[in-house]
Design a protein around this motif. Structure first.
Motif, PDB file in Angstrom:
ATOM      1  N   THR A 310       0.811  -1.231   0.000  1.00  0.00           N
ATOM      2  CA  THR A 310       0.000   0.000   0.000  1.00  0.00           C
ATOM      3  C   THR A 310       0.842   1.277   0.000  1.00  0.00           C
ATOM      4  O   THR A 310       0.288   2.370  -0.048  1.00  0.00           O
ATOM      5  N   THR A 311       2.177   1.159   0.049  1.00  0.00           N
ATOM      6  CA  THR A 311       3.056   2.326   0.092  1.00  0.00           C
ATOM      7  C   THR A 311       4.231   2.101  -0.847  1.00  0.00           C
ATOM      8  O   THR A 311       4.760   0.990  -0.938  1.00  0.00           O
ATOM      9  N   ASP A 312       4.663   3.161  -1.535  1.00  0.00           N
ATOM     10  CA  ASP A 312       5.811   3.064  -2.438  1.00  0.00           C
ATOM     11  C   ASP A 312       7.129   3.114  -1.661  1.00  0.00           C
ATOM     12  O   ASP A 312       7.194   3.584  -0.522  1.00  0.00           O
ATOM     13  N   ASN A 313       8.173   2.615  -2.353  1.00  0.00           N
ATOM     14  CA  ASN A 313       9.555   2.723  -1.875  1.00  0.00           C
ATOM     15  C   ASN A 313       9.746   2.087  -0.501  1.00  0.00           C
ATOM     16  O   ASN A 313      10.294   2.698   0.426  1.00  0.00           O
ATOM     17  N   ILE A 314       9.312   0.837  -0.376  1.00  0.00           N
ATOM     18  CA  ILE A 314       9.509   0.123   0.875  1.00  0.00           C
ATOM     19  C   ILE A 314      10.348  -1.129   0.636  1.00  0.00           C
ATOM     20  O   ILE A 314      10.390  -1.679  -0.471  1.00  0.00           O
ATOM     21  N   ASP A 315      11.043  -1.558   1.686  1.00  0.00           N
ATOM     22  CA  ASP A 315      11.834  -2.786   1.670  1.00  0.00           C
ATOM     23  C   ASP A 315      11.267  -3.721   2.728  1.00  0.00           C
ATOM     24  O   ASP A 315      11.192  -3.357   3.905  1.00  0.00           O
ATOM     25  N   ARG A 333       2.534  -1.100  -6.748  1.00  0.00           N
ATOM     26  CA  ARG A 333       3.391  -0.186  -5.988  1.00  0.00           C
ATOM     27  C   ARG A 333       4.865  -0.525  -6.192  1.00  0.00           C
ATOM     28  O   ARG A 333       5.225  -1.624  -6.615  1.00  0.00           O
ATOM     29  N   ASN A 334       5.717   0.427  -5.823  1.00  0.00           N
ATOM     30  CA  ASN A 334       7.166   0.258  -5.922  1.00  0.00           C
ATOM     31  C   ASN A 334       7.665  -0.307  -4.594  1.00  0.00           C
ATOM     32  O   ASN A 334       7.667   0.388  -3.581  1.00  0.00           O
ATOM     33  N   ALA A 335       8.095  -1.567  -4.596  1.00  0.00           N
ATOM     34  CA  ALA A 335       8.536  -2.201  -3.358  1.00  0.00           C
ATOM     35  C   ALA A 335       9.544  -3.295  -3.683  1.00  0.00           C
ATOM     36  O   ALA A 335       9.463  -3.959  -4.727  1.00  0.00           O
ATOM     37  N   ASP A 336      10.502  -3.457  -2.796  1.00  0.00           N
ATOM     38  CA  ASP A 336      11.464  -4.557  -2.884  1.00  0.00           C
ATOM     39  C   ASP A 336      11.132  -5.547  -1.772  1.00  0.00           C
ATOM     40  O   ASP A 336      11.219  -5.225  -0.584  1.00  0.00           O
ATOM     41  N   SER A 351       1.593  -7.475 -11.036  1.00  0.00           N
ATOM     42  CA  SER A 351       2.673  -6.643 -11.569  1.00  0.00           C
ATOM     43  C   SER A 351       2.982  -5.520 -10.600  1.00  0.00           C
ATOM     44  O   SER A 351       2.222  -5.226  -9.675  1.00  0.00           O
ATOM     45  N   ALA A 352       4.121  -4.888 -10.790  1.00  0.00           N
ATOM     46  CA  ALA A 352       4.536  -3.771  -9.946  1.00  0.00           C
ATOM     47  C   ALA A 352       5.281  -2.766 -10.813  1.00  0.00           C
ATOM     48  O   ALA A 352       5.532  -3.000 -11.998  1.00  0.00           O
ATOM     49  N   THR A 353       5.637  -1.624 -10.235  1.00  0.00           N
ATOM     50  CA  THR A 353       6.329  -0.594 -11.005  1.00  0.00           C
ATOM     51  C   THR A 353       7.726  -1.052 -11.389  1.00  0.00           C
ATOM     52  O   THR A 353       8.247  -2.040 -10.867  1.00  0.00           O
ATOM     53  N   THR A 354       8.350  -0.309 -12.284  1.00  0.00           N
ATOM     54  CA  THR A 354       9.615  -0.723 -12.889  1.00  0.00           C
ATOM     55  C   THR A 354      10.705  -0.980 -11.863  1.00  0.00           C
ATOM     56  O   THR A 354      11.494  -1.920 -11.989  1.00  0.00           O
ATOM     57  N   GLY A 355      10.777  -0.207 -10.811  1.00  0.00           N
ATOM     58  CA  GLY A 355      11.864  -0.355  -9.850  1.00  0.00           C
ATOM     59  C   GLY A 355      11.666  -1.447  -8.830  1.00  0.00           C
ATOM     60  O   GLY A 355      12.532  -1.661  -7.978  1.00  0.00           O
TER      61      GLY A 355
END
Length: 389
Positions: A310-315, A333-336, A351-355
């Motif tokens: 539910t949040t971008d840029n998380i590890d 979302r953008n997540a690793d 699917s997820a964002t490119t990063g």
């Protein structure tokens, strides 16, 4: 008169000699017949002994599978006696047993038992072999050899990487997914062949289906280990790093697995370090960078619904088995995300964002967990097939 007495004596002597000759002939005839029939009787006795030994070997194998000796490793099974066999009654008679497990269903075993009967001189007189398929009660633990095990047709998006084998009960299509391990499926497999795709070490379509663990919250509400019952904790609000169940707080003497059951959709906040098992009857939402660690022998996540981001840029790092009934990585979302263990899915991977990345890294410690749902199903073993030779 003297002549008559001599004649009578001669007649008696001749008669006695005749009886003696007849008895000798009959004795010789009997001896000749029994000389050939005695070994036949011995062989028949030995053959009966060998058959009984072979049948007993199947019963011994079933007993060893139900209650393995201490030498059998966790998640292993008793594989048999070895080439030397074993003596059942302390005699020189031997029973050689081999046991193999089905690659499809961990409850099915094939037992081959060969009985060998010997005489007093140590000569082998008979052998008999029984081959049988046994269905054993459900195992107490699941041991999953794949990094990814899924039901249904799977189309994998980009940025999904398998560090371990993957199997799908259905068709498998990899769209920019990556692995250098083996891929198998009951249906077809479409995968790239270049370095961008791995390439896989092997691709084997049209394989037999794998038995899937159940994904049910009811399996974990109360659970039993070695005859002792425990109860899970309940939690029906978002979980954050300051809550009492964070940082191992859920692990107690009455709940050694740290099992927490959430009956509604919940969010897992940023900075959370959770030790135990999160069981969610709804959707579980990753709302920040966090770390999750299962207790040995327990899954980390059991999610009946979706495992959302539910949040971008998380590890997010998850150490332990993950079971998801719905969609994994929903919401684009953008997540690793790294799962160190096995990921079991009856849904799909979104699917997820490119990063973004999703790494499924198989580990032996993260692929073994209790089969709580199966522990209540302890019916006797069943013989599916029996063949003698």
């Amino acid at each position: 008169m003297a002549v008559n007495r001599r004649l009578r004596r001669g007649f008696v002597l001749a008669l006695a000699l005749g009886f003696a000759a007849t008895a000798a002939v009959l004795g010789y005839s009997f001896a000749a017949k029994t000389a050939s029939s005695a070994p036949l009787a011995w062989n028949r006795t030995a053959a009966s002994q060998a058959r009984m030994l072979a049948g007993s070997g199947v019963s011994i194998a079933a007993r060893m599978l139900l209650d393995p000796p201490s030498s059998v490793a966790s998640c292993g099974y008793w594989t048999g006696t070895g080439a030397g066999g074993m003596s059942i009654d302390g005699s020189s008679d031997a029973c050689v047993i081999t046991v193999t497990r089905s690659a499809v269903d961990p409850r099915i075993f094939t037992v081959v038992s060969t009985g060998k009967a010997f005489d007093g001189a140590g000569t082998q007189r008979a052998t008999s072999t029984v081959s049988a398929d046994l269905v054993m009660p459900p195992p107490n633990k699941w041991c999953i050899p794949q990094a990814y095990l899924a039901n249904g047709n799977q189309t994998l998006p980009s940025k999904v990487r398998f560090f371990g084998d993957a199997h799908v009960n259905g068709n498998l299509t990899g769209l920019l997914a990556w692995t250098q391990n083996g891929l198998s499926a009951t249906g077809s497999i479409v995968w790239g062949i270049g370095l961008l795709f791995g390439p896989p070490s092997s691709i084997t379509p049209s394989q037999a289906g794998k038995v899937m663990p159940t994904i049910k919250s009811s399996d974990y509400s109360t659970y039993s280990i070695s005859g002792t019952s425990y109860s899970a904790s309940s939690w029906n609000s978002d979980i954050n790093y300051w809550n009492s169940i964070a940082n191992g707080g859920a692990v107690t003497a009455s709940n050694p697995g740290g099992v927490v059951i959430c009956k509604s959709n919940i969010k897992l906040g940023a900075g959370l370090n959770f030790i135990g098992t999160l069981v969610c009857a709804g959707n579980l939402r990753l709302d920040g960078s966090a770390t999750f660690q299962s207790v040995a022998g327990y899954p980390a996540f059991v999610v009946v619904g979706d495992l959302e981001v539910t949040t971008d840029n998380i590890d997010v790092t998850i150490n332990g088995p993950v079971l998801v009934g719905g969609v994994m990585r929903k919401n684009n979302r953008n997540a690793d995300i790294v799962i160190n263990g096995t990921f079991i899915s009856t849904g799909s991977i979104d699917s997820a964002t490119t990063g973004s990345t999703l790494d499924l890294r198989w580990t032996s410690s993260g692929s073994t967990f209790y089969n709580f749902g199966g522990m209540t199903d302890k019916q006797p073993y069943t013989i599916l097939r029996w063949s003698e030779s």
